[in-house]
Design a protein around this motif. Structure first.
Motif, PDB file in Angstrom:
ATOM      1  N   ALA A 162      -2.083  11.664  -7.246  1.00 39.11           N
ATOM      2  CA  ALA A 162      -1.571  12.598  -6.242  1.00 39.11           C
ATOM      3  C   ALA A 162      -0.083  12.884  -6.442  1.00 39.11           C
ATOM      4  O   ALA A 162       0.359  14.025  -6.267  1.00 39.11           O
ATOM      5  N   THR A 163       0.694  11.854  -6.797  1.00 32.84           N
ATOM      6  CA  THR A 163       2.128  12.083  -7.005  1.00 32.84           C
ATOM      7  C   THR A 163       2.377  12.992  -8.206  1.00 32.84           C
ATOM      8  O   THR A 163       3.279  13.836  -8.181  1.00 32.84           O
ATOM      9  N   LEU A 164       1.573  12.846  -9.239  1.00 37.79           N
ATOM     10  CA  LEU A 164       1.695  13.744 -10.388  1.00 37.79           C
ATOM     11  C   LEU A 164       1.257  15.156 -10.020  1.00 37.79           C
ATOM     12  O   LEU A 164       1.812  16.137 -10.528  1.00 37.79           O
ATOM     13  N   ALA A 165       0.271  15.256  -9.130  1.00 37.02           N
ATOM     14  CA  ALA A 165      -0.162  16.577  -8.666  1.00 37.02           C
ATOM     15  C   ALA A 165       0.935  17.263  -7.866  1.00 37.02           C
ATOM     16  O   ALA A 165       1.095  18.487  -7.947  1.00 37.02           O
ATOM     17  N   LEU A 209       0.829  -1.206   0.000  1.00 37.59           N
ATOM     18  CA  LEU A 209       0.000   0.000   0.000  1.00 37.59           C
ATOM     19  C   LEU A 209       0.864   1.257   0.000  1.00 37.59           C
ATOM     20  O   LEU A 209       0.600   2.205  -0.757  1.00 37.59           O
ATOM     21  N   ALA A 210       1.901   1.258   0.830  1.00 39.11           N
ATOM     22  CA  ALA A 210       2.783   2.417   0.893  1.00 39.11           C
ATOM     23  C   ALA A 210       3.489   2.638  -0.439  1.00 39.11           C
ATOM     24  O   ALA A 210       3.603   3.775  -0.914  1.00 39.11           O
ATOM     25  N   ARG A 211       3.948   1.550  -1.033  1.00 40.62           N
ATOM     26  CA  ARG A 211       4.626   1.667  -2.333  1.00 40.62           C
ATOM     27  C   ARG A 211       3.656   2.125  -3.414  1.00 40.62           C
ATOM     28  O   ARG A 211       4.016   2.925  -4.289  1.00 40.62           O
ATOM     29  N   SER A 212       2.434   1.648  -3.347  1.00 44.41           N
ATOM     30  CA  SER A 212       1.435   2.004  -4.358  1.00 44.41           C
ATOM     31  C   SER A 212       1.038   3.469  -4.263  1.00 44.41           C
ATOM     32  O   SER A 212       0.843   4.135  -5.285  1.00 44.41           O
ATOM     33  N   LEU A 213       0.915   3.977  -3.048  1.00 42.41           N
ATOM     34  CA  LEU A 213       0.543   5.379  -2.871  1.00 42.41           C
ATOM     35  C   LEU A 213       1.602   6.323  -3.431  1.00 42.41           C
ATOM     36  O   LEU A 213       1.283   7.408  -3.903  1.00 42.41           O
ATOM     37  N   GLY A 214       2.858   5.898  -3.375  1.00 39.99           N
ATOM     38  CA  GLY A 214       3.939   6.777  -3.811  1.00 39.99           C
ATOM     39  C   GLY A 214       4.432   6.557  -5.219  1.00 39.99           C
ATOM     40  O   GLY A 214       5.408   7.197  -5.635  1.00 39.99           O
TER      41      GLY A 214
END
Length: 276
Positions: free
Chosen positions: A232-235, A208-213
């Motif tokens: 979110a990372t692109l934002a 999950l942590a890896r996927s969020l980032g």
């Protein structure tokens, strides 16, 4: 036992130097940079967070990131446990090759992952893309592509947590359950799964942590369409490059907070379980 305790009591200068070097390394590489994100986020109170949640496009990016991360984590959990059982409980030709192949997402750049998915599922020149799009299914520049890219980069994490535990617990209890008349499914749910429970949970948290980032692969396959496929990372990148640093820090803080919170909760639950 006494010898071991005596050795532990002998702490020379080298021990303290190594300890200091490790702490300094972690501080400079992890703690300090992350703390700067936190301090910059709250430099003007909660204004940055309020700006994030007031922007519909940013909220959509956060929602898409959460959805893709949860779905990718679910997929990787199911396949991760299945692959782990296959690798540990079976002998077959090509087993080592399969084990090495699972680590491929960790060895290659996420940009390469994204490009590979475009070559396979892209609408222009992709192997399966034109056929899928003619059937009304779009993978690249759509949510399915983001989920696939996210699942790909986080694929090995559940497997690498579960495999060592499966090897450690062995097969004695499973064989005993089968000999007493339990089915394979009952044996898995009542014997195998409880034995690997914490390994699966840690694998899920890391996934999950890896996927969020995830950033690189998602950037290639998403198209970065505002309000639709921007994650979110692109934002974070877009806000930072457009001199909206406070908003970028706030989004990064939210992503990091979820990951850190998951790890803390799992650690506390495990410690409580072990005490009881």
């Amino acid at each position: 036992m006494a010898d071991i305790q005596r050795i532990r009591r002998r702490k020379g200068p080298v021990t303290y130097v190594v300890r200091f070097a490790v702490i300094a390394y972690l501080f400079l590489l992890v703690a300090w940079p992350v703390s700067l994100v936190v301090t910059n986020t709250f430099e003007n109170g909660f204004d940055a967070l309020n700006t994030v949640f007031a922007d519909a496009d940013t909220v959509a990016a956060l929602r898409l990131t959460a959805f893709a991360a949860v779905v990718a984590t679910g997929i990787n959990t199911i396949f991760g446990v299945s692959i782990s059982l296959l690798l540990v409980r079976n002998e077959f030709r090509g087993k080592r090759l399969l084990g090495s192949f699972i680590d491929l997402p960790l060895a290659i750049s996420p940009i390469v992952v994204g490009l590979s998915l475009v070559l396979v599922y892209g609408g222009r020149g992709g192997w399966f893309g034109p056929g899928l799009e003619s059937a009304g299914i779009q993978i690249i520049y759509a949510t399915p592509g983001i989920i696939m890219a996210t699942a790909f980069v986080a694929l090995p994490l559940v497997v690498r947590e579960v495999v060592p535990v499966l090897e450690e617990i062995g097969t004695e209890q499973e064989q005993a359950a089968l000999s007493l008349g339990a089915s394979s499914w009952q044996t898995f749910w009542r014997v195998t799964l409880p034995g690997i429970k914490w390994a699966v949970i840690y694998g899920v948290v890391l996934t999950l942590a890896r996927s969020l980032g995830e950033f690189g692969a998602v950037k290639v396959v998403s198209g970065n369409i505002l309000g639709e496929t921007r994650t979110a990372t692109l934002a974070v990148e877009e806000k930072y490059l457009n001199w909206e640093q406070e908003t970028a820090y706030a989004i990064a803080f939210l992503l990091a907070s979820v990951s850190v919170l998951c790890i803390i909760v799992v650690s506390l639950l495990r410690s409580r379980t072990e005490r009881h």
